[in-house]
Motif scaffolding. Sequence first.
Motif, PDB file in Angstrom:
ATOM      1  N   ALA A 225       0.844  -1.205   0.000  1.00 50.95           N
ATOM      2  CA  ALA A 225       0.000   0.000   0.000  1.00 50.95           C
ATOM      3  C   ALA A 225       0.879   1.255   0.000  1.00 50.95           C
ATOM      4  O   ALA A 225       1.013   1.919   1.018  1.00 50.95           O
ATOM      5  CB  ALA A 225      -0.930  -0.015   1.212  1.00 50.95           C
ATOM      6  N   PRO A 226       1.464   1.572  -1.167  1.00 52.50           N
ATOM      7  CA  PRO A 226       2.314   2.772  -1.238  1.00 52.50           C
ATOM      8  C   PRO A 226       1.503   4.073  -1.234  1.00 52.50           C
ATOM      9  O   PRO A 226       2.064   5.128  -0.933  1.00 52.50           O
ATOM     10  CB  PRO A 226       3.049   2.607  -2.572  1.00 52.50           C
ATOM     11  CG  PRO A 226       2.126   1.769  -3.407  1.00 52.50           C
ATOM     12  CD  PRO A 226       1.438   0.837  -2.444  1.00 52.50           C
ATOM     13  N   GLY A 227       0.217   3.981  -1.542  1.00 45.55           N
ATOM     14  CA  GLY A 227      -0.586   5.188  -1.708  1.00 45.55           C
ATOM     15  C   GLY A 227      -1.135   5.693  -0.396  1.00 45.55           C
ATOM     16  O   GLY A 227      -2.348   5.663  -0.161  1.00 45.55           O
ATOM     17  N   THR A 228      -0.257   6.197   0.447  1.00 45.24           N
ATOM     18  CA  THR A 228      -0.671   6.744   1.731  1.00 45.24           C
ATOM     19  C   THR A 228       0.336   7.803   2.157  1.00 45.24           C
ATOM     20  O   THR A 228       1.466   7.816   1.674  1.00 45.24           O
ATOM     21  CB  THR A 228      -0.828   5.611   2.779  1.00 45.24           C
ATOM     22  OG1 THR A 228      -1.442   6.146   3.958  1.00 45.24           O
ATOM     23  CG2 THR A 228       0.505   4.980   3.136  1.00 45.24           C
ATOM     24  N   GLY A 229      -0.077   8.686   3.055  1.00 45.19           N
ATOM     25  CA  GLY A 229       0.749   9.843   3.363  1.00 45.19           C
ATOM     26  C   GLY A 229       1.977   9.548   4.193  1.00 45.19           C
ATOM     27  O   GLY A 229       3.048  10.112   3.967  1.00 45.19           O
ATOM     28  N   THR A 230       1.853   8.659   5.168  1.00 48.64           N
ATOM     29  CA  THR A 230       2.933   8.438   6.130  1.00 48.64           C
ATOM     30  C   THR A 230       3.382   6.986   6.067  1.00 48.64           C
ATOM     31  O   THR A 230       3.060   6.177   6.931  1.00 48.64           O
ATOM     32  CB  THR A 230       2.443   8.801   7.557  1.00 48.64           C
ATOM     33  OG1 THR A 230       1.654   9.997   7.496  1.00 48.64           O
ATOM     34  CG2 THR A 230       3.622   9.052   8.489  1.00 48.64           C
ATOM     35  N   VAL A 231       4.127   6.657   5.009  1.00 47.73           N
ATOM     36  CA  VAL A 231       4.544   5.266   4.796  1.00 47.73           C
ATOM     37  C   VAL A 231       5.576   4.859   5.844  1.00 47.73           C
ATOM     38  O   VAL A 231       6.377   5.666   6.301  1.00 47.73           O
ATOM     39  CB  VAL A 231       5.146   5.046   3.394  1.00 47.73           C
ATOM     40  CG1 VAL A 231       4.074   4.978   2.337  1.00 47.73           C
ATOM     41  CG2 VAL A 231       6.179   6.095   3.067  1.00 47.73           C
ATOM     42  N   ASP A 232       5.551   3.583   6.191  1.00 48.09           N
ATOM     43  CA  ASP A 232       6.484   3.070   7.186  1.00 48.09           C
ATOM     44  C   ASP A 232       6.749   1.599   6.870  1.00 48.09           C
ATOM     45  O   ASP A 232       5.823   0.788   6.902  1.00 48.09           O
ATOM     46  CB  ASP A 232       5.865   3.217   8.579  1.00 48.09           C
ATOM     47  CG  ASP A 232       6.893   3.026   9.672  1.00 48.09           C
ATOM     48  OD1 ASP A 232       7.474   4.026  10.114  1.00 48.09           O
ATOM     49  OD2 ASP A 232       7.122   1.872  10.062  1.00 48.09           O
ATOM     50  N   CYS A 233       7.989   1.272   6.558  1.00 46.68           N
ATOM     51  CA  CYS A 233       8.292  -0.088   6.114  1.00 46.68           C
ATOM     52  C   CYS A 233       8.179  -1.078   7.268  1.00 46.68           C
ATOM     53  O   CYS A 233       8.092  -0.704   8.433  1.00 46.68           O
ATOM     54  CB  CYS A 233       9.661  -0.155   5.453  1.00 46.68           C
ATOM     55  SG  CYS A 233      11.021   0.058   6.613  1.00 46.68           S
ATOM     56  N   GLY A 234       8.167  -2.357   6.929  1.00 50.50           N
ATOM     57  CA  GLY A 234       8.081  -3.393   7.960  1.00 50.50           C
ATOM     58  C   GLY A 234       6.660  -3.763   8.327  1.00 50.50           C
ATOM     59  O   GLY A 234       6.413  -4.312   9.390  1.00 50.50           O
ATOM     60  N   GLY A 235       5.730  -3.475   7.441  1.00 48.19           N
ATOM     61  CA  GLY A 235       4.321  -3.727   7.749  1.00 48.19           C
ATOM     62  C   GLY A 235       3.849  -5.106   7.326  1.00 48.19           C
ATOM     63  O   GLY A 235       4.610  -5.917   6.803  1.00 48.19           O
ATOM     64  N   ILE A 236       2.568  -5.355   7.566  1.00 47.18           N
ATOM     65  CA  ILE A 236       1.991  -6.662   7.250  1.00 47.18           C
ATOM     66  C   ILE A 236       1.602  -6.724   5.778  1.00 47.18           C
ATOM     67  O   ILE A 236       1.554  -5.718   5.075  1.00 47.18           O
ATOM     68  CB  ILE A 236       0.769  -6.993   8.144  1.00 47.18           C
ATOM     69  CG1 ILE A 236      -0.395  -6.031   7.880  1.00 47.18           C
ATOM     70  CG2 ILE A 236       1.159  -6.973   9.620  1.00 47.18           C
ATOM     71  CD1 ILE A 236      -1.721  -6.480   8.492  1.00 47.18           C
ATOM     72  N   THR A 237       1.302  -7.947   5.334  1.00 48.51           N
ATOM     73  CA  THR A 237       0.872  -8.153   3.954  1.00 48.51           C
ATOM     74  C   THR A 237      -0.633  -7.925   3.843  1.00 48.51           C
ATOM     75  O   THR A 237      -1.368  -7.987   4.842  1.00 48.51           O
ATOM     76  CB  THR A 237       1.150  -9.601   3.499  1.00 48.51           C
ATOM     77  OG1 THR A 237       0.354 -10.479   4.314  1.00 48.51           O
ATOM     78  CG2 THR A 237       2.622  -9.945   3.635  1.00 48.51           C
ATOM     79  N   SER A 238      -1.088  -7.714   2.600  1.00 44.85           N
ATOM     80  CA  SER A 238      -2.530  -7.578   2.397  1.00 44.85           C
ATOM     81  C   SER A 238      -3.228  -8.895   2.748  1.00 44.85           C
ATOM     82  O   SER A 238      -4.375  -8.894   3.202  1.00 44.85           O
ATOM     83  CB  SER A 238      -2.835  -7.159   0.963  1.00 44.85           C
ATOM     84  OG  SER A 238      -2.236  -8.024   0.047  1.00 44.85           O
ATOM     85  N   ARG A 239      -2.520 -10.003   2.577  1.00 46.03           N
ATOM     86  CA  ARG A 239      -3.114 -11.298   2.924  1.00 46.03           C
ATOM     87  C   ARG A 239      -3.375 -11.401   4.431  1.00 46.03           C
ATOM     88  O   ARG A 239      -4.412 -11.910   4.862  1.00 46.03           O
ATOM     89  CB  ARG A 239      -2.167 -12.409   2.455  1.00 46.03           C
ATOM     90  CG  ARG A 239      -2.774 -13.767   2.522  1.00 46.03           C
ATOM     91  CD  ARG A 239      -1.929 -14.744   1.731  1.00 46.03           C
ATOM     92  NE  ARG A 239      -2.434 -16.090   1.886  1.00 46.03           N
ATOM     93  CZ  ARG A 239      -1.990 -17.119   1.188  1.00 46.03           C
ATOM     94  NH1 ARG A 239      -1.042 -16.957   0.288  1.00 46.03           N
ATOM     95  NH2 ARG A 239      -2.506 -18.307   1.387  1.00 46.03           N
ATOM     96  N   GLU A 240      -2.418 -10.884   5.230  1.00 44.56           N
ATOM     97  CA  GLU A 240      -2.632 -10.915   6.690  1.00 44.56           C
ATOM     98  C   GLU A 240      -3.780  -9.992   7.094  1.00 44.56           C
ATOM     99  O   GLU A 240      -4.565 -10.322   7.991  1.00 44.56           O
ATOM    100  CB  GLU A 240      -1.349 -10.529   7.448  1.00 44.56           C
ATOM    101  CG  GLU A 240      -1.565 -10.550   8.964  1.00 44.56           C
ATOM    102  CD  GLU A 240      -0.300 -10.373   9.793  1.00 44.56           C
ATOM    103  OE1 GLU A 240       0.817 -10.442   9.233  1.00 44.56           O
ATOM    104  OE2 GLU A 240      -0.434 -10.151  11.016  1.00 44.56           O
ATOM    105  N   LEU A 241      -3.879  -8.852   6.424  1.00 45.33           N
ATOM    106  CA  LEU A 241      -4.972  -7.932   6.776  1.00 45.33           C
ATOM    107  C   LEU A 241      -6.331  -8.532   6.415  1.00 45.33           C
ATOM    108  O   LEU A 241      -7.288  -8.447   7.198  1.00 45.33           O
ATOM    109  CB  LEU A 241      -4.757  -6.569   6.089  1.00 45.33           C
ATOM    110  CG  LEU A 241      -5.754  -5.472   6.439  1.00 45.33           C
ATOM    111  CD1 LEU A 241      -5.958  -5.316   7.944  1.00 45.33           C
ATOM    112  CD2 LEU A 241      -5.306  -4.140   5.836  1.00 45.33           C
ATOM    113  N   LEU A 242      -6.409  -9.174   5.247  1.00 41.86           N
ATOM    114  CA  LEU A 242      -7.659  -9.852   4.883  1.00 41.86           C
ATOM    115  C   LEU A 242      -7.993 -10.936   5.909  1.00 41.86           C
ATOM    116  O   LEU A 242      -9.138 -11.043   6.368  1.00 41.86           O
ATOM    117  CB  LEU A 242      -7.536 -10.485   3.486  1.00 41.86           C
ATOM    118  CG  LEU A 242      -7.651  -9.524   2.309  1.00 41.86           C
ATOM    119  CD1 LEU A 242      -7.147 -10.192   1.033  1.00 41.86           C
ATOM    120  CD2 LEU A 242      -9.094  -9.045   2.119  1.00 41.86           C
ATOM    121  N   ALA A 243      -6.989 -11.711   6.288  1.00 42.25           N
ATOM    122  CA  ALA A 243      -7.221 -12.787   7.267  1.00 42.25           C
ATOM    123  C   ALA A 243      -7.667 -12.207   8.608  1.00 42.25           C
ATOM    124  O   ALA A 243      -8.466 -12.819   9.329  1.00 42.25           O
ATOM    125  CB  ALA A 243      -5.962 -13.628   7.428  1.00 42.25           C
TER     126      ALA A 243
END
Length: 290
Positions: A225-243
Amino acid sequence: MRFDEAYSGNVFIKSHPNFEESQVVIYGMPMDWTVSYRPGSRFGPARIREVSIGLEEYSPYLDRELEEVKYYDAGDIPLPFGNPQKSIEMIEEYVDDLLDSGKIPLGIGGEHLVSWPVIKAMYKKYPDLAIIHMDAHTDLRDDYEGEPLSHSTPIKKAANLIGPTNVYSFGIRSGMKEEFQWAKEVGMHISKFEVLEPLKEILPTLAGRPVYVTIDIDVLDPAHAPGTGTVDCGGITSRELLASIHAIAGSSVNVVGADLVEVAPIYDNSEQTANTASKLIREMILGWVK
Ligand SMILES: [Mn+2]
């Protein structure tokens, strides 16, 4: 307030035409007046609606189709540019009215400060409210450079209002040392770095409780999800968020409202953030509205 006035913009795919008959109301909060880094999330709600046309109406995760839930997309709240105080008041009134009408509010941001007035309205109706918060950032500041109306403060405001032990943050990987210390001292739950596994542990303790879920898209890794104002590396995957959304769906918490915030289309060159957000909203609707 009239929610059923003709709205000429795009609506989220399969939005039901009738407000009265709908159980859920989708509404946009196009505000980015208090961001500390890059602005642009005011354009999030419109873009998420536009790309929702590309969604399948069926969820293979949940074996449900969008037409099984009646939700009404009411468009954006016409917030006054540059005036956070008035914007906050308008959002709270708007959500008060939605709750009076018996609707489940599903908000699209906008910056994260928009969640604060929504939570104020939710708490008036649900004194036993708990909050599930997914984010890269603690959002537990009292102010940012002396300004209390900042997108780095909503969870602190919410914790002070509903009690910090009723707030559960997940995926957190950024914030001041003092914010983490404060949370520890007052007994507020913070899961660092991960969402799904700690969430699965917490959900049984919230069984039967009214829960408001606020998702900052930057809980995802910027690769997702690069399309956001305050990016911060080391985040979760979209698969984990869906789960994680599905884990809430499979639990016995009572989701009484939710939001998804901080999508900023101008940084979203491939549009994967807006497309991801629209699919997350589909799963929130199909998973959380029984
Ligand atoms: Mn954030």
